[in-house]
Design a protein around this motif. Sequence first.
Motif, PDB file in Angstrom:
ATOM      1  N   PHE A 236      42.380  -7.331  19.700  1.00 37.80           N
ATOM      2  CA  PHE A 236      41.357  -6.406  20.168  1.00 37.80           C
ATOM      3  C   PHE A 236      40.931  -6.841  21.571  1.00 37.80           C
ATOM      4  O   PHE A 236      39.984  -7.603  21.747  1.00 37.80           O
ATOM      5  N   ASN A 237      41.697  -6.366  22.571  1.00 38.44           N
ATOM      6  CA  ASN A 237      41.481  -6.774  23.957  1.00 38.44           C
ATOM      7  C   ASN A 237      40.911  -5.634  24.793  1.00 38.44           C
ATOM      8  O   ASN A 237      41.144  -4.463  24.522  1.00 38.44           O
ATOM      9  N   ARG A 238      40.214  -6.009  25.835  1.00 44.71           N
ATOM     10  CA  ARG A 238      39.728  -5.031  26.806  1.00 44.71           C
ATOM     11  C   ARG A 238      40.901  -4.507  27.633  1.00 44.71           C
ATOM     12  O   ARG A 238      41.968  -5.125  27.683  1.00 44.71           O
TER      13      ARG A 238
ATOM     14  N   ILE B 212      39.994 -11.143  19.800  1.00 43.39           N
ATOM     15  CA  ILE B 212      39.813 -11.092  18.363  1.00 43.39           C
ATOM     16  C   ILE B 212      41.159 -10.739  17.773  1.00 43.39           C
ATOM     17  O   ILE B 212      41.807  -9.788  18.200  1.00 43.39           O
ATOM     18  N   VAL B 213      41.626 -11.516  16.774  1.00 44.00           N
ATOM     19  CA  VAL B 213      42.945 -11.313  16.183  1.00 44.00           C
ATOM     20  C   VAL B 213      42.801 -11.098  14.687  1.00 44.00           C
ATOM     21  O   VAL B 213      42.154 -11.885  13.993  1.00 44.00           O
ATOM     22  N   LEU B 214      43.399 -10.014  14.198  1.00 44.24           N
ATOM     23  CA  LEU B 214      43.543  -9.785  12.767  1.00 44.24           C
ATOM     24  C   LEU B 214      44.979 -10.122  12.417  1.00 44.24           C
ATOM     25  O   LEU B 214      45.902  -9.484  12.921  1.00 44.24           O
ATOM     26  N   SER B 215      45.185 -11.142  11.581  1.00 48.23           N
ATOM     27  CA  SER B 215      46.524 -11.605  11.256  1.00 48.23           C
ATOM     28  C   SER B 215      46.845 -11.337   9.794  1.00 48.23           C
ATOM     29  O   SER B 215      45.989 -11.497   8.916  1.00 48.23           O
TER      30      SER B 215
ATOM     31  N   ALA C  59      44.406 -15.659   5.500  1.00 47.29           N
ATOM     32  CA  ALA C  59      43.828 -15.037   4.315  1.00 47.29           C
ATOM     33  C   ALA C  59      44.572 -13.748   3.973  1.00 47.29           C
ATOM     34  O   ALA C  59      44.914 -12.974   4.869  1.00 47.29           O
ATOM     35  N   PRO C  60      44.854 -13.496   2.694  1.00 46.18           N
ATOM     36  CA  PRO C  60      45.610 -12.291   2.311  1.00 46.18           C
ATOM     37  C   PRO C  60      44.883 -11.011   2.714  1.00 46.18           C
ATOM     38  O   PRO C  60      43.650 -10.951   2.721  1.00 46.18           O
ATOM     39  N   THR C  61      45.654 -10.004   3.058  1.00 42.92           N
ATOM     40  CA  THR C  61      45.132  -8.676   3.365  1.00 42.92           C
ATOM     41  C   THR C  61      45.869  -7.666   2.499  1.00 42.92           C
ATOM     42  O   THR C  61      46.862  -8.004   1.836  1.00 42.92           O
ATOM     43  N   HIS C  62      45.422  -6.422   2.519  1.00 46.12           N
ATOM     44  CA  HIS C  62      46.119  -5.415   1.708  1.00 46.12           C
ATOM     45  C   HIS C  62      47.492  -5.081   2.284  1.00 46.12           C
ATOM     46  O   HIS C  62      48.329  -4.481   1.600  1.00 46.12           O
ATOM     47  N   TRP C  63      47.769  -5.480   3.531  1.00 45.63           N
ATOM     48  CA  TRP C  63      49.100  -5.288   4.097  1.00 45.63           C
ATOM     49  C   TRP C  63      50.101  -6.292   3.517  1.00 45.63           C
ATOM     50  O   TRP C  63      51.299  -6.057   3.566  1.00 45.63           O
TER      51      TRP C  63
END
Length: 317
Positions: free
Chosen positions: A213-215, A249-252, A258-262
Amino acid sequence: MHHQDLISGKVVLDVGCGTGVLSIFCAFAGATRVYAVDASDIAIQAMEIVRENELSDKVVVLHGRIEDVVIEEKVDVIVSEWMGYMLLYESMLGSVIFARDKWLKPGGLILPSHALLYMAPITNSQRYHDSVYFWRDVYVSSMMPLAKQCAFMEPSVETISGENVLTWPTVVSQVDCYTIQAQELETITATFKFTSMLQAPLHGFAFWFDVEFNRPVRQKSKKLANQSLDGNTQNASPSSKKKKTDVSIVLSTAPEDAPTHWQQTLLYLFEPIELKKDQNIEGSVTISQSQQHARFLNICLKYFTGDQWYVKESVMR
């Protein structure tokens, strides 16, 4: 909220808004107006949720395809949860690109702004036992070839851990939402060369992604930005890349996070290959949009382990 200074007082477009939660967050961040667009009937629920939060004066829910709706003004910000399994399966990135080109003001903000798709070889003996080898235990081993076809013909979405991963990952694709064009999504090809960190059976290959999430990149810093997304990210750990871009900000969706629904997307081999420590695995992967269904993915994996070439073709449907 991290980018509140670029959202407050601005006009926002939420592409594929679903329940409208991102639109509501943007309103809480001070957006003067948010257009929340979704083609499915969930848009009707989003209207009710917006009313419940007393934001009907700020959030305008539009029920329709982003390619068809009418918006009478340019927007300052686009937000969208467009990512699918393996990043691009049933992805709405094409709709985000359409919205960007039609409605985003020059220098506008897109969240998320960048994505990286990774792959790595994996070992997963438990999965093989659960899906195939248990047939040995019930004296019907002739079922094993059919069991392999049923279990491993198509990609599998499941959760693995960092312990299943045999090497550092490599980057298959880099997405810059500010510049990418729709035709670039039609076919993606990447070469790879891995070195196994331990002796273990190779059961397949895993894919996962990060989004950042970058400018918007300022003109004077484009060179630095390009350097941070160049080929040097090959065979580097996700955690090391996060350190290089720790202002983001990074969503991995990596196995060690941590597990995600992906979850992760796994391409299993019909027959495991015994790897030695420091053995090389090289080849290429091609991911292309299905001609029959644009949101399906054709995957062609070619790999060499030192004695022969193998080909694994699969459709994610």
